[in-house]
Design a protein around this motif. Structure first.
Motif, PDB file in Angstrom:
ATOM      1  N   SER A  26       0.831  -1.207   0.000  1.00 41.49           N
ATOM      2  CA  SER A  26       0.000   0.000   0.000  1.00 41.49           C
ATOM      3  C   SER A  26       0.863   1.253   0.000  1.00 41.49           C
ATOM      4  O   SER A  26       0.519   2.254  -0.648  1.00 41.49           O
ATOM      5  CB  SER A  26      -0.954  -0.002   1.203  1.00 41.49           C
ATOM      6  OG  SER A  26      -0.245   0.022   2.430  1.00 41.49           O
ATOM      7  N   ALA A  27       2.014   1.222   0.691  1.00 46.26           N
ATOM      8  CA  ALA A  27       2.941   2.353   0.642  1.00 46.26           C
ATOM      9  C   ALA A  27       3.522   2.513  -0.754  1.00 46.26           C
ATOM     10  O   ALA A  27       3.652   3.627  -1.271  1.00 46.26           O
ATOM     11  CB  ALA A  27       4.059   2.152   1.666  1.00 46.26           C
ATOM     12  N   TYR A  28       3.863   1.402  -1.383  1.00 46.45           N
ATOM     13  CA  TYR A  28       4.372   1.400  -2.759  1.00 46.45           C
ATOM     14  C   TYR A  28       3.350   2.036  -3.701  1.00 46.45           C
ATOM     15  O   TYR A  28       3.679   2.894  -4.535  1.00 46.45           O
ATOM     16  CB  TYR A  28       4.660  -0.044  -3.144  1.00 46.45           C
ATOM     17  CG  TYR A  28       5.211  -0.329  -4.515  1.00 46.45           C
ATOM     18  CD1 TYR A  28       6.566  -0.194  -4.780  1.00 46.45           C
ATOM     19  CD2 TYR A  28       4.378  -0.791  -5.535  1.00 46.45           C
ATOM     20  CE1 TYR A  28       7.080  -0.499  -6.035  1.00 46.45           C
ATOM     21  CE2 TYR A  28       4.878  -1.108  -6.781  1.00 46.45           C
ATOM     22  CZ  TYR A  28       6.235  -0.969  -7.033  1.00 46.45           C
ATOM     23  OH  TYR A  28       6.738  -1.275  -8.277  1.00 46.45           O
ATOM     24  N   MET A  29       2.089   1.658  -3.558  1.00 49.97           N
ATOM     25  CA  MET A  29       1.031   2.204  -4.410  1.00 49.97           C
ATOM     26  C   MET A  29       0.825   3.696  -4.147  1.00 49.97           C
ATOM     27  O   MET A  29       0.610   4.485  -5.077  1.00 49.97           O
ATOM     28  CB  MET A  29      -0.264   1.435  -4.175  1.00 49.97           C
ATOM     29  CG  MET A  29      -0.204  -0.020  -4.624  1.00 49.97           C
ATOM     30  SD  MET A  29      -1.636  -0.989  -4.068  1.00 49.97           S
ATOM     31  CE  MET A  29      -2.968  -0.130  -4.893  1.00 49.97           C
ATOM     32  N   SER A  30       0.912   4.098  -2.894  1.00 50.86           N
ATOM     33  CA  SER A  30       0.750   5.509  -2.561  1.00 50.86           C
ATOM     34  C   SER A  30       1.842   6.349  -3.202  1.00 50.86           C
ATOM     35  O   SER A  30       1.594   7.455  -3.695  1.00 50.86           O
ATOM     36  CB  SER A  30       0.752   5.701  -1.039  1.00 50.86           C
ATOM     37  OG  SER A  30      -0.370   5.086  -0.438  1.00 50.86           O
ATOM     38  N   GLN A  31       3.046   5.815  -3.211  1.00 47.14           N
ATOM     39  CA  GLN A  31       4.155   6.551  -3.837  1.00 47.14           C
ATOM     40  C   GLN A  31       3.962   6.658  -5.346  1.00 47.14           C
ATOM     41  O   GLN A  31       4.303   7.670  -5.955  1.00 47.14           O
ATOM     42  CB  GLN A  31       5.483   5.855  -3.529  1.00 47.14           C
ATOM     43  CG  GLN A  31       5.819   5.767  -2.057  1.00 47.14           C
ATOM     44  CD  GLN A  31       6.208   7.114  -1.462  1.00 47.14           C
ATOM     45  OE1 GLN A  31       5.918   8.155  -2.016  1.00 47.14           O
ATOM     46  NE2 GLN A  31       6.878   7.083  -0.327  1.00 47.14           N
ATOM     47  N   ILE A  32       3.436   5.615  -5.956  1.00 49.74           N
ATOM     48  CA  ILE A  32       3.171   5.666  -7.398  1.00 49.74           C
ATOM     49  C   ILE A  32       2.128   6.750  -7.686  1.00 49.74           C
ATOM     50  O   ILE A  32       2.253   7.506  -8.660  1.00 49.74           O
ATOM     51  CB  ILE A  32       2.698   4.296  -7.912  1.00 49.74           C
ATOM     52  CG1 ILE A  32       3.840   3.277  -7.817  1.00 49.74           C
ATOM     53  CG2 ILE A  32       2.194   4.397  -9.355  1.00 49.74           C
ATOM     54  CD1 ILE A  32       3.417   1.850  -8.102  1.00 49.74           C
ATOM     55  N   LYS A  33       1.094   6.839  -6.839  1.00 51.43           N
ATOM     56  CA  LYS A  33       0.079   7.871  -7.015  1.00 51.43           C
ATOM     57  C   LYS A  33       0.691   9.256  -6.891  1.00 51.43           C
ATOM     58  O   LYS A  33       0.388  10.164  -7.685  1.00 51.43           O
ATOM     59  CB  LYS A  33      -1.039   7.663  -5.988  1.00 51.43           C
ATOM     60  CG  LYS A  33      -2.099   8.742  -5.980  1.00 51.43           C
ATOM     61  CD  LYS A  33      -2.773   8.893  -7.334  1.00 51.43           C
ATOM     62  CE  LYS A  33      -3.850   9.972  -7.291  1.00 51.43           C
ATOM     63  NZ  LYS A  33      -4.360  10.287  -8.651  1.00 51.43           N
ATOM     64  N   ARG A  34       1.552   9.461  -5.901  1.00 55.62           N
ATOM     65  CA  ARG A  34       2.207  10.763  -5.735  1.00 55.62           C
ATOM     66  C   ARG A  34       3.088  11.076  -6.946  1.00 55.62           C
ATOM     67  O   ARG A  34       3.127  12.209  -7.415  1.00 55.62           O
ATOM     68  CB  ARG A  34       3.065  10.755  -4.465  1.00 55.62           C
ATOM     69  CG  ARG A  34       2.279  10.534  -3.184  1.00 55.62           C
ATOM     70  CD  ARG A  34       1.522  11.767  -2.768  1.00 55.62           C
ATOM     71  NE  ARG A  34       0.730  11.498  -1.564  1.00 55.62           N
ATOM     72  CZ  ARG A  34       0.082  12.430  -0.881  1.00 55.62           C
ATOM     73  NH1 ARG A  34       0.110  13.674  -1.292  1.00 55.62           N
ATOM     74  NH2 ARG A  34      -0.611  12.108   0.183  1.00 55.62           N
ATOM     75  N   LEU A  35       3.789  10.081  -7.426  1.00 62.26           N
ATOM     76  CA  LEU A  35       4.620  10.272  -8.611  1.00 62.26           C
ATOM     77  C   LEU A  35       3.763  10.699  -9.801  1.00 62.26           C
ATOM     78  O   LEU A  35       4.115  11.631 -10.538  1.00 62.26           O
ATOM     79  CB  LEU A  35       5.360   8.974  -8.932  1.00 62.26           C
ATOM     80  CG  LEU A  35       6.134   8.934 -10.240  1.00 62.26           C
ATOM     81  CD1 LEU A  35       7.344   9.832 -10.169  1.00 62.26           C
ATOM     82  CD2 LEU A  35       6.535   7.507 -10.576  1.00 62.26           C
ATOM     83  N   ASP A  36       2.627  10.033  -9.987  1.00 63.10           N
ATOM     84  CA  ASP A  36       1.746  10.393 -11.092  1.00 63.10           C
ATOM     85  C   ASP A  36       1.268  11.836 -10.965  1.00 63.10           C
ATOM     86  O   ASP A  36       1.181  12.561 -11.969  1.00 63.10           O
ATOM     87  CB  ASP A  36       0.552   9.437 -11.109  1.00 63.10           C
ATOM     88  CG  ASP A  36      -0.374   9.693 -12.278  1.00 63.10           C
ATOM     89  OD1 ASP A  36      -0.058   9.238 -13.395  1.00 63.10           O
ATOM     90  OD2 ASP A  36      -1.408  10.364 -12.087  1.00 63.10           O
ATOM     91  N   ASP A  37       0.985  12.283  -9.756  1.00 58.39           N
ATOM     92  CA  ASP A  37       0.561  13.667  -9.542  1.00 58.39           C
ATOM     93  C   ASP A  37       1.629  14.650 -10.010  1.00 58.39           C
ATOM     94  O   ASP A  37       1.324  15.654 -10.672  1.00 58.39           O
ATOM     95  CB  ASP A  37       0.257  13.918  -8.062  1.00 58.39           C
ATOM     96  CG  ASP A  37      -0.981  13.179  -7.577  1.00 58.39           C
ATOM     97  OD1 ASP A  37      -1.786  12.749  -8.427  1.00 58.39           O
ATOM     98  OD2 ASP A  37      -1.129  13.026  -6.344  1.00 58.39           O
ATOM     99  N   HIS A  38       2.882  14.372  -9.674  1.00 58.73           N
ATOM    100  CA  HIS A  38       3.967  15.286 -10.061  1.00 58.73           C
ATOM    101  C   HIS A  38       4.250  15.225 -11.556  1.00 58.73           C
ATOM    102  O   HIS A  38       4.594  16.239 -12.175  1.00 58.73           O
ATOM    103  CB  HIS A  38       5.217  14.998  -9.241  1.00 58.73           C
ATOM    104  CG  HIS A  38       5.101  15.458  -7.818  1.00 58.73           C
ATOM    105  ND1 HIS A  38       5.104  16.787  -7.464  1.00 58.73           N
ATOM    106  CD2 HIS A  38       4.944  14.766  -6.662  1.00 58.73           C
ATOM    107  CE1 HIS A  38       4.964  16.907  -6.159  1.00 58.73           C
ATOM    108  NE2 HIS A  38       4.869  15.693  -5.644  1.00 58.73           N
ATOM    109  N   LEU A  39       4.104  14.055 -12.145  1.00 62.83           N
ATOM    110  CA  LEU A  39       4.245  13.982 -13.594  1.00 62.83           C
ATOM    111  C   LEU A  39       3.141  14.788 -14.275  1.00 62.83           C
ATOM    112  O   LEU A  39       3.353  15.362 -15.356  1.00 62.83           O
ATOM    113  CB  LEU A  39       4.199  12.525 -14.060  1.00 62.83           C
ATOM    114  CG  LEU A  39       5.436  11.687 -13.743  1.00 62.83           C
ATOM    115  CD1 LEU A  39       5.249  10.258 -14.238  1.00 62.83           C
ATOM    116  CD2 LEU A  39       6.680  12.296 -14.375  1.00 62.83           C
TER     117      LEU A  39
END
Length: 399
Positions: free
Chosen positions: A253-266
């Motif tokens: 779930s932490a891994y997925m949260s980081q992917i979501k944050r990354l997508d936001d910045h992209l």
């Protein structure tokens, strides 16, 4: 160079995310993870369904991406092996044509110190510095191969000016693009947040919970009579921990949260490219250096040759009109990390070193032209250095 390539791009944004699995994006079918900005690239470019790296480890994979050659050719079969300083990489090809080639983030290659001390290459010279950086100018280097001291991310990373590293790297990418103006560039934006999950602020872990995690793909028989290397990876601290459902739920779930944050910045980055007109002349390549088991098959992290590790996401947005026919399509033919260098050279309209590069330009697949294509891909790694495979009592938790 491809015969069609009179129509060329001005810039290339080469985005790589360390440890990003191919199936942890919504455009690749993840049922609970939403990545709308990466999905935008897939809708306006080509999403490659079967992309594979040349090595299930950072160093060997990245060297293949940068050099366009298989691991057996460039010799980097593990992270502590230095590539030859005399071999050309992507930045060296582009610099000959006055195209600025820079890196923000991670490169993860040990410099070839012995070669840099040869009489013809002085380490402090511009040539020596560029060789140590794999041909990229270091605009904002954050290479955790040099700073990340433990295998399981137990240390806190620096937060630049109060900004967590993904936000910081994105801001620096925007600075670079603004500085360049109308001058051509190739920017390698290389994110590291997914391998340093415990270092991010707690607020960055709040977008997903264990309820969003899909079940692990594993079977108890995989623990029986396994290969010594696999048994070592299964039995180390990381392998034992991720095999527990509660630990896995928290970690994934932490891994997925980081992917979501990354997508936001992209999304921020893509918005600026669109507002400034740069999406009209910039090719965007989005990929990963390798995947991550995330509890599948019982081993920790990476290595070995399961799809969870060697298969990666690859999306290419080509701004040219000649690519319009294939926008939003899914390409199922086999592609490899070594295809990136010839693809970039083709996009700029530059001749490649056909006798040196072992990859193939993806331009025919991006533009929908008939072409003969490969029927196999190759990934390789040297395991002789794994002491824990020979002696299970040996610790694996070391850089």
């Amino acid at each position: 160079m491809d015969d069609e390539s009179i129509d060329t791009v001005r810039n290339v944004l080469f985005i790589m995310v360390d440890r990003l699995r191919w199936d942890y994006l919504s455009c690749y079918g993840h049922p609970t993870l939403s990545t709308p900005n990466i999905d935008w690239l897939a809708r306006h470019g080509v999403r490659f369904e079967n992309a594979y790296v040349q090595g299930p480890l950072c160093g060997s994979s990245r060297m293949s991406y940068y050099a366009g050659r298989y691991a057996a050719s460039h010799g980097v079969v593990r992270d502590s092996v230095a590539p030859s300083a005399t071999r050309k990489r992507l930045g060296a090809y582009l610099r000959l044509h006055d195209i600025r080639s820079s890196v923000i983030g991670k490169a993860n290659i040990v410099p070839d110190g012995r070669a840099l001390h040869r009489p013809e290459i002085y380490p402090a010279s511009s040539e020596g510095l560029l060789s140590a950086q794999l041909g990229f100018e270091s605009y904002e280097r954050d290479d955790d191969a040099l700073t990340w001291g433990k295998r399981h991310a137990c240390l806190f990373s620096e937060v630049k000016d109060g900004r967590w590293e993904t936000a910081w790297m994105t801001d620096r990418a925007l600075d670079f693009i603004d500085e360049q103006g109308d001058r051509p560039w190739c920017l390698h934006l290389s994110y590291t947040a997914l391998r340093r999950l415990h270092e991010a602020p707690a607020a960055c872990h709040d977008t997903h919970t264990a309820d969003d995690v899909v079940p692990a793909r594993r079977h108890p028989d995989e623990l029986k009579n396994s290969h010594p290397v696999q048994r070592g990876l299964q039995g180390c601290a990381g392998g034992k921990g991720i095999s527990k459902d509660d630990v896995r739920g928290q970690a994934v779930s932490a891994y997925m949260s980081q992917i979501k944050r990354l997508d936001d910045h992209l999304g921020r980055l893509l918005d600026v490219l669109a507002d400034t007109g740069r999406l009209e002349d910039t090719m965007v390549i989005f990929c990963s250096d390798h995947g991550d088991y995330q509890g599948d098959h019982y081993p920790r992290e990476k290595e070995l040759f399961y799809d969870a590790v060697t298969r990666v996401p690859l999306i290419v947005y080509d701004p040219r009109e000649s690519a319009d026919a294939r926008r939003g399509t899914v390409e199922t033919r086999l592609v490899e990390a070594i295809d990136i260098v010839p693809t970039v050279l083709d996009a700029y309209g530059l001749d490649d070193d056909g006798h040196v590069l072992e990859g193939r330009s993806l331009q025919p697949l991006l533009h929908g032209r008939d072409t003969d294509w490969r029927a196999a891909v190759f990934s390789e790694m040297g395991y002789a250095w794994h002491d824990f495979a020979r002696d299970p009592s040996t610790s694996v938790d070391r850089p």
